[in-house]
Design a protein around this motif. Structure first.
Motif, PDB file in Angstrom:
ATOM      1  N   LEU A 174       3.674  10.394  -7.163  1.00 53.43           N
ATOM      2  CA  LEU A 174       4.412   9.672  -8.231  1.00 53.43           C
ATOM      3  C   LEU A 174       3.716   8.225  -8.365  1.00 53.43           C
ATOM      4  N   MET A 175       2.970   7.875  -9.487  1.00 48.56           N
ATOM      5  CA  MET A 175       2.531   6.687  -9.733  1.00 48.56           C
ATOM      6  C   MET A 175       1.316   6.293  -8.487  1.00 48.56           C
ATOM      7  N   ARG A 176       0.780   7.179  -7.984  1.00 49.27           N
ATOM      8  CA  ARG A 176       0.026   6.774  -6.695  1.00 49.27           C
ATOM      9  C   ARG A 176      -1.038   6.055  -7.080  1.00 49.27           C
ATOM     10  N   ARG A 177      -2.058   6.041  -8.217  1.00 52.02           N
ATOM     11  CA  ARG A 177      -3.071   5.239  -8.499  1.00 52.02           C
ATOM     12  C   ARG A 177      -2.777   4.214  -8.884  1.00 52.02           C
ATOM     13  N   GLU A 230       7.596 -12.682   6.685  1.00 49.58           N
ATOM     14  CA  GLU A 230       7.764 -11.332   6.291  1.00 49.58           C
ATOM     15  C   GLU A 230       7.114 -11.314   4.576  1.00 49.58           C
ATOM     16  N   GLY A 231       6.519 -10.300   4.144  1.00 44.73           N
ATOM     17  CA  GLY A 231       6.006 -10.209   3.054  1.00 44.73           C
ATOM     18  C   GLY A 231       7.246  -9.731   1.839  1.00 44.73           C
ATOM     19  N   ALA A 232       6.837 -10.448   0.543  1.00 45.63           N
ATOM     20  CA  ALA A 232       8.111 -10.449  -0.405  1.00 45.63           C
ATOM     21  C   ALA A 232       8.036  -9.064  -1.185  1.00 45.63           C
ATOM     22  N   ASP A 233       9.131  -8.748  -1.618  1.00 46.51           N
ATOM     23  CA  ASP A 233       9.221  -7.452  -2.186  1.00 46.51           C
ATOM     24  C   ASP A 233       8.796  -7.712  -3.820  1.00 46.51           C
ATOM     25  N   VAL A 234       8.081  -6.500  -4.263  1.00 47.83           N
ATOM     26  CA  VAL A 234       7.467  -6.659  -5.674  1.00 47.83           C
ATOM     27  C   VAL A 234       8.608  -5.624  -6.761  1.00 47.83           C
ATOM     28  N   ILE A 235       9.339  -6.236  -7.361  1.00 49.98           N
ATOM     29  CA  ILE A 235      10.090  -5.531  -8.172  1.00 49.98           C
ATOM     30  C   ILE A 235       9.359  -5.120  -9.431  1.00 49.98           C
ATOM     31  N   THR A 236       9.178  -3.775  -9.752  1.00 47.44           N
ATOM     32  CA  THR A 236       8.406  -3.411 -11.021  1.00 47.44           C
ATOM     33  C   THR A 236       9.115  -3.407 -12.186  1.00 47.44           C
ATOM     34  N   THR A 237       8.438  -2.905 -13.219  1.00 46.99           N
ATOM     35  CA  THR A 237       9.036  -2.743 -14.418  1.00 46.99           C
ATOM     36  C   THR A 237       9.585  -1.144 -14.650  1.00 46.99           C
ATOM     37  N   ILE A 238       8.759  -0.333 -13.499  1.00 43.91           N
ATOM     38  CA  ILE A 238       8.844   0.936 -13.797  1.00 43.91           C
ATOM     39  C   ILE A 238      10.123   1.665 -13.612  1.00 43.91           C
ATOM     40  N   ASP A 239      10.724   2.427 -14.352  1.00 46.13           N
ATOM     41  CA  ASP A 239      11.988   3.094 -14.224  1.00 46.13           C
ATOM     42  C   ASP A 239      11.651   4.566 -13.679  1.00 46.13           C
ATOM     43  N   LYS A 240      11.914   4.860 -12.576  1.00 46.27           N
ATOM     44  CA  LYS A 240      11.415   6.333 -11.726  1.00 46.27           C
ATOM     45  C   LYS A 240      12.083   7.248 -12.546  1.00 46.27           C
ATOM     46  N   GLU A 241      13.301   7.234 -12.892  1.00 44.96           N
ATOM     47  CA  GLU A 241      13.704   8.295 -13.628  1.00 44.96           C
ATOM     48  C   GLU A 241      12.738   8.714 -14.969  1.00 44.96           C
ATOM     49  N   ASN A 261      -8.160  16.145 -17.601  1.00 42.58           N
ATOM     50  CA  ASN A 261      -7.460  14.940 -17.224  1.00 42.58           C
ATOM     51  C   ASN A 261      -6.511  14.467 -18.491  1.00 42.58           C
ATOM     52  N   GLY A 262      -5.558  13.713 -18.002  1.00 42.65           N
ATOM     53  CA  GLY A 262      -4.556  13.375 -18.928  1.00 42.65           C
ATOM     54  C   GLY A 262      -3.822  11.883 -18.309  1.00 42.65           C
ATOM     55  N   CYS A 263      -3.331  11.218 -19.441  1.00 41.93           N
ATOM     56  CA  CYS A 263      -2.699  10.401 -18.970  1.00 41.93           C
ATOM     57  C   CYS A 263      -1.299  10.070 -20.082  1.00 41.93           C
ATOM     58  N   VAL A 264      -0.270   9.250 -19.339  1.00 42.30           N
ATOM     59  CA  VAL A 264       1.007   8.905 -20.343  1.00 42.30           C
ATOM     60  C   VAL A 264       1.328   7.401 -20.014  1.00 42.30           C
ATOM     61  N   VAL A 265       1.835   6.943 -20.838  1.00 40.54           N
ATOM     62  CA  VAL A 265       2.066   5.402 -20.652  1.00 40.54           C
ATOM     63  C   VAL A 265       3.627   5.081 -21.685  1.00 40.54           C
ATOM     64  N   VAL A 266       4.675   4.781 -20.926  1.00 42.39           N
ATOM     65  CA  VAL A 266       5.799   4.535 -21.722  1.00 42.39           C
ATOM     66  C   VAL A 266       6.230   3.042 -21.614  1.00 42.39           C
ATOM     67  N   MET A 267       6.560   2.425 -22.776  1.00 41.91           N
ATOM     68  CA  MET A 267       6.350   0.833 -22.688  1.00 41.91           C
ATOM     69  C   MET A 267       7.836   0.512 -23.496  1.00 41.91           C
ATOM     70  N   ASP A 268       8.304  -0.503 -22.937  1.00 41.61           N
ATOM     71  CA  ASP A 268       9.590  -1.216 -23.401  1.00 41.61           C
ATOM     72  C   ASP A 268       9.107  -2.018 -25.018  1.00 41.61           C
ATOM     73  N   VAL A 269       9.563  -1.574 -25.934  1.00 42.50           N
ATOM     74  CA  VAL A 269       8.893  -2.277 -27.141  1.00 42.50           C
ATOM     75  C   VAL A 269       8.969  -3.750 -27.537  1.00 42.50           C
ATOM     76  N   LYS A 275       7.409   1.260 -18.441  1.00 44.64           N
ATOM     77  CA  LYS A 275       8.571   1.801 -17.820  1.00 44.64           C
ATOM     78  C   LYS A 275       7.932   3.282 -17.194  1.00 44.64           C
ATOM     79  N   ALA A 276       6.879   3.679 -17.440  1.00 45.85           N
ATOM     80  CA  ALA A 276       6.309   4.858 -16.774  1.00 45.85           C
ATOM     81  C   ALA A 276       4.514   5.002 -17.112  1.00 45.85           C
ATOM     82  N   ILE A 277       4.017   5.254 -16.228  1.00 47.11           N
ATOM     83  CA  ILE A 277       2.488   5.298 -16.490  1.00 47.11           C
ATOM     84  C   ILE A 277       1.887   6.663 -15.297  1.00 47.11           C
TER      85      ILE A 277
END
Length: 699
Positions: A174-177, A230-241, A261-269, A275-277
Motif C-alpha cells: 500500500l502506497m509503497r512508492r 528522536e525523529g518526529a512523526d509525519v502525519i500525512t493527508t492520506i486516508d488509509k480506508e 500500468n495504471g494510477c489513481v489519485v483521490v484529492m480533497d477538493v 487522500k489516496a495515491i
C-alpha cells in the motif's frame, strides 16, 4: 662507630623506600578518583580501549490522517552474554535452567547445545558470546526474565545494547512508492517519496555513545555521552480506508485488462490534500506492484481530458458560445493530417456542449477556427490557467508540463488543432487532476499536498495549511458552464454508464494513443492507448476529485469502460463508508417531550430518578410504594395498596422491588425473564402463606 652509621643509613633507606611506595599508592589512588570525575571522552575508566560513536535516533513514523501507521521503525537486538561475570556458584546452579529457557525461545538449538556453548565460552574467558541475532523487543523482554540473565549485565552477563532499527510498512504494498525511502551512501543522498522529502523531520538529531574494544571488535557499552533527539512523526493527508479502496479497484481492473500500468489519485477538493495515491506496474510474472510513481513522475498526452482546458480558453476569450452549433461529420483535416471521431460517421449537427459530452474531435475544428490567426493567444490563455507550470509539490520527481509555443521548433501548422484535443501537450496525472479540481473548487487552484502536520512526542511541530496557487483561474461564469458540461458527460455523454443512483458524478473521459516501447505509435492493430477518467463527486458541492489512468489495456481502450468504472467504484465505496455524506439519524427530528412510561416501585427511588433525568412529576402520596402513570409531560404518582397480610399486586414493578415485597412477607420468589413484572403465580389480594413460592414473569 662505623657500624652505628651503617645501621643509621640502612634505616633511612628503608624509611625512604617505604615513603616512596606510599607516595606511589597515594598518587595512583588520587589518579583513579580523578579519572572517575573526568569525562569519559578525556580519560577512559578502563584499560580497554574506548571510542565515541554516533548514536542514531529512532526514526519518526509516517501515519495516515487518522494516525494509522503507514511506515514505522521496528527494533531488533543482537543478544550477547559475558559468562565470565557470573559468580561460579550461581553459574553452576542455574546454567541448566538458563539453557532450557533459551531452547524454549529459540528451538534451533537444544538446551544441551546452549549449555555447552556457554560453558566453553566461560572457560575460554570469552566476554561476548552471541546468543541471538536480530531478536525482537518481545523476545528481548522474555530473555531478561530467564535465570542468570535476570540479574542484568554486570552480574548475569546479559548484553543487549546492539540495537538494529529497521523500517517496516505494516500494510506492505500500500502506497509503497509514494511513501518512498531515504538513502545516504558515501555522502550521496537519495530522497524518494515522503521518506525522502521529509527526512529532516523524520531523522531526528544524532547523539553520542561509548564503545569498547573487545577481541572480536568494537561493542557498545551502554554509556550515553549525548542523548539523541528522536525523529518526529509525519502525519500525512492520506486516508488509509480510501487508499485501500483505490488500490484494490485499480489492481482488479489492471488484472482484468492485462494493462501495462495504471494510477489513481483521490484529492480533497477544497484543501488539495491527497487522500489516496496508487501506482501499479505489471511485473514479469503478471502480478502488479508499486515500482514507479506514475501519478507524479510520468507526463503523457492527456487526450480528450484536455478538451476542458480548450473550451475554458475559448469561453474566456469570447471566441465561442457553449450552445453554438457545429457540424460533427466525423473527419477533420488539417493540412496533411486528419483527426477522426471514434463514432463512425460523426454526430451530425450538434452544439459545442454536446460535442464535449460526446468527446467529439470536432472541438479541434472549433479551436482551430477560433485561434488560427492568433495561436499565441490560445497558448497564453492556457498558461494563465497554470497549465504550463509545475505544481511544485513537496515530493521530488515532478517534471515540467509540455506546452509548446508558436515559433518554437516543435510548433507546426497542425499543432493548434492537435493541442486542443490533448496531443502535443504532456502532463502528469496529478497536474491534470489539479486543473479539474480547480473547476470543482469554483476556480480556485490549490497545490496537492501529501502531509498535514509534523508531531514530535505528541507535540505539534508544524502544520501544512492549504496552499492556493491561483485564486481564480477563470471567470465564475465560465466555471459554471464547464461544471454543467462535466455533469452532462455522465448524464448524457461518454460517461453515461457511470451514473450513480445515490449521487451525481461530474467528469471527463479520455482515450489517447501513446508511444510503444520502441517510441513509435505502431502499425494499425498494434497501437497502444491510455484510458483515463477525471472528475469529482458529488457533482453538487463536491468533496473529492479523482483521476484514474490505465496505460496499454489489452481488452478495451475507452476511458469510460477502462478507467471510468474504477472511478465509479471508488466513488460509490467512499460514499457508502463516509459519514460526511450522511446525516445523523436524529439530527433534524424534534425531541420527544412526552413523559416516559415508568415502573411502579419505591417512592423515594422514583423521585430521585425523576429529578436526575429532569422529568416532571406530581404527587401528594407519602406511601412507601406507589404506582405511576404518564400524564402529558409529567409523571403522576398514585396510591398503591401494600397490606402486608395479603399478596401484593406486582405488575409493572422491577424485579428488585417485586422480590423485596414478596420476601418481606416471609415468602420466596422465582424470577423468569427481564424487564418489568407482567404476571405472578399467586393472585394479588390472596392471604399470605409463609414459606410459599411465587413465580414472577418479567418482560
Amino acid at each position: 662507630m662505623k657500624e652505628r652509621k651503617d645501621i643509621f643509613w640502612r634505616a633511612w633507606l628503608v624509611y625512604a623506600g617505604f615513603m616512596g611506595l606510599m607516595l606511589v599508592v597515594i598518587y595512583n589512588t588520587l589518579s583513579l578518583q580523578m579519572e572517575e570525575k573526568d569525562n569519559v571522552l578525556d580519560r577512559p575508566q578502563s584499560k580497554i580501549p574506548t571510542r565515541v560513536v554516533p548514536r542514531i535516533p529512532r526514526r519518526g513514523e509516517i501515519m495516515d490522517i487518522n494516525y494509522t501507521p503507514l511506515v514505522t521503525s521496528v527494533s531488533f537486538y543482537d543478544i550477547h552474554m559475558d559468562p565470565t561475570t557470573v559468580e561460579e556458584k550461581l553459574f553452576n546452579k542455574d546454567i541448566s535452567s538458563l539453557s532450557f529457557g533459551l531452547n524454549l525461545l529459540f528451538p534451533e538449538k537444544t538446551a544441551r547445545e546452549y549449555e555447552n556453548e556457554i560453558r566453553t565460552a566461560r572457560n575460554r574467558g570469552s566476554r561476548y558470546l552471541l546468543i541471538k541475532r536480530k531478536a525482537t523487543n518481545e523476545e528481548r523482554k522474555k530473555l531478561r526474565e530467564l535465570p542468570i540473565f535476570s540479574l542484568g549485565r554486570f552480574k548475569g552477563g546479559f548484553i543487549d545494547t546492539d540495537e538494529n532499527i529497521e523500517r517496516k510498512r505494516p500494510h506492505d504494498e500500500l502506497m509503497r512508492r509514494t511513501l518512498g525511502y531515504y538513502q545516504n551512501e558515501n555522502g550521496r543522498e537519495l530522497k524518494v517519496g515522503i521518506e525522502g522529502a521529509f527526512n529532516d523531520y523524520l531523522a531526528g538529531v544524532e547523539g553520542q555513545e561509548l564503545e569498547q574494544r573487545y577481541s572480536n571488535g568494537w561493542k557498545k557499552t551502554g554509556q550515553i555521552v549525548r542523548e539523541a533527539v528522536e525523529g518526529a512523526d509525519v502525519i500525512t493527508t492520506i486516508d488509509k480506508e480510501i487508499q485501500e479502496v483505490a488500490h484494490n479497484e485499480l489492481y482488479n481492473q489492471l488484472k482484468n485488462q492485462g494493462a501495462k500500468n495504471g494510477c489513481v489519485v483521490v484529492m480533497d477538493v477544497k484543501t488539495g490534500y491527497v487522500k489516496a495515491i496508487v501506482n501499479l506496474s505489471r511485473l514479469a510474472n503478471g502480478e502488479y506492484s508499486e515500482i514507479y510513481n506514475y501519478a507524479i513522475g510520468t507526463k503523457e498526452v492527456p487526450g480528450s481530458t484536455f478538451k476542458l482546458a480548450s473550451l475554458m480558453a475559448a469561453l474566456e476569450d469570447k471566441k465561442i458560445n457553449i450552445d453554438d452549433t457545429v457540424n460533427a461529420y466525423g473527419q477533420y483535416k488539417f493540412y496533411n493530417s486528419t483527426l477522426t471521431d471514434s463514432h463512425e460517421g460523426g454526430y451530425g449537427k450538434i452544439t459545442i456542449r454536446q460535442a464535449f459530452e460526446k468527446s467529439s474531435n470536432v472541438i479541434s475544428k472549433v479551436i482551430y477556427n477560433a485561434y488560427r490567426s492568433e495561436p499565441k493567444t490560445y497558448v497564453d490563455r492556457l498558461r494563465s490557467f497554470g497549465l504550463g507550470d509545475k505544481l511544485r509539490i513537496d515530493l521530488q520527481g515532478e517534471p515540467d508540463p509540455t506546452l509548446y509555443a508558436p515559433g518554437s521548433k516543435n510548433w507546426s501548422g497542425i499543432s493548434l488543432a492537435w493541442m486542443s484535443i490533448g496531443y502535443e501537450v504532456q502532463q502528469t496525472p496529478l497536474q491534470t487532476l489539479a486543473f479539474y479540481n480547480a473547476v470543482a473548487n469554483n476556480g480556485k487552484l490549490v497545490r496537492p499536498q501529501f502531509v498535514k502536520e509534523i508531531r514530535r512526542g505528541g507535540e505539534l511541530v508544524k502544520t501544512f495549511d492549504p496552499i492556493v496557487l491561483k485564486k481564480q483561474i477563470c471567470s465564475p461564469s465560465t466555471i459554471a458552464i464547464l461544471q454543467e458540461c462535466l455533469e452532462g458527460v455522465v448524464l448524457r455523454g461518454t460517461g453515461s454508464d457511470l451514473k450513480s443512483s445515490l449521487f451525481d458524478i461530474a467528469g471527463k473521459t479520455g482515450t489517447a494513443k501513446i508511444l510503444n516501447d520502441n517510441l513509435s505509435y505502431g502499425v494499425k492493430g498494434e497501437e497502444k492507448y491510455q484510458a483515463s477518467f477525471v472528475g469529482y463527486f458529488p457533482a453538487k458541492d463536491p468533496i473529492y476529485s479523482c483521476i484514474v489512468v490505465v496505460s496499454a489495456p489489452s481488452k478495451d481502450i475507452y476511458g469510460a469502460v477502462v478507467s471510468g468504472t474504477v472511478f465509479s467504484a471508488i466513488a460509490n465505496k467512499v460514499y457508502a463508508t463516509s459519514l460526511r455524506y450522511h446525516e445523523a439519524i436524529n439530527e433534524k427530528k424534534e425531541q420527544i417531550k412526552k413523559a416516559p412510561i415508568s415502573m411502579a416501585g419505591n417512592r423515594h427511588d422514583l423521585t430521585q430518578i425523576m429529578k436526575m433525568l429532569h422529568i416532571g412529576f406530581s404527587y401528594s402520596i407519602q406511601d412507601e410504594y406507589i404506582r405511576t402513570s404518564a400524564n402529558d409531560q409529567k409523571i403522576d404518582f398514585q396510591k398503591y395498596s401494600n397490606n402486608k397480610n395479603f399478596i401484593p399486586d406486582l405488575r409493572g414493578m422491577s424485579a428488585r422491588d417485586a422480590v423485596y415485597l414478596i420476601e418481606s412477607r416471609g415468602m420466596f420468589a422465582k424470577i423468569k425473564g427481564y424487564g418489568s413484572v407482567i404476571s405472578q403465580s399467586m393472585a394479588y389480594g390472596t392471604p399470605v402463606q409463609s414459606g410459599a413460592l411465587i413465580e414472577i414473569e418479567l418482560k
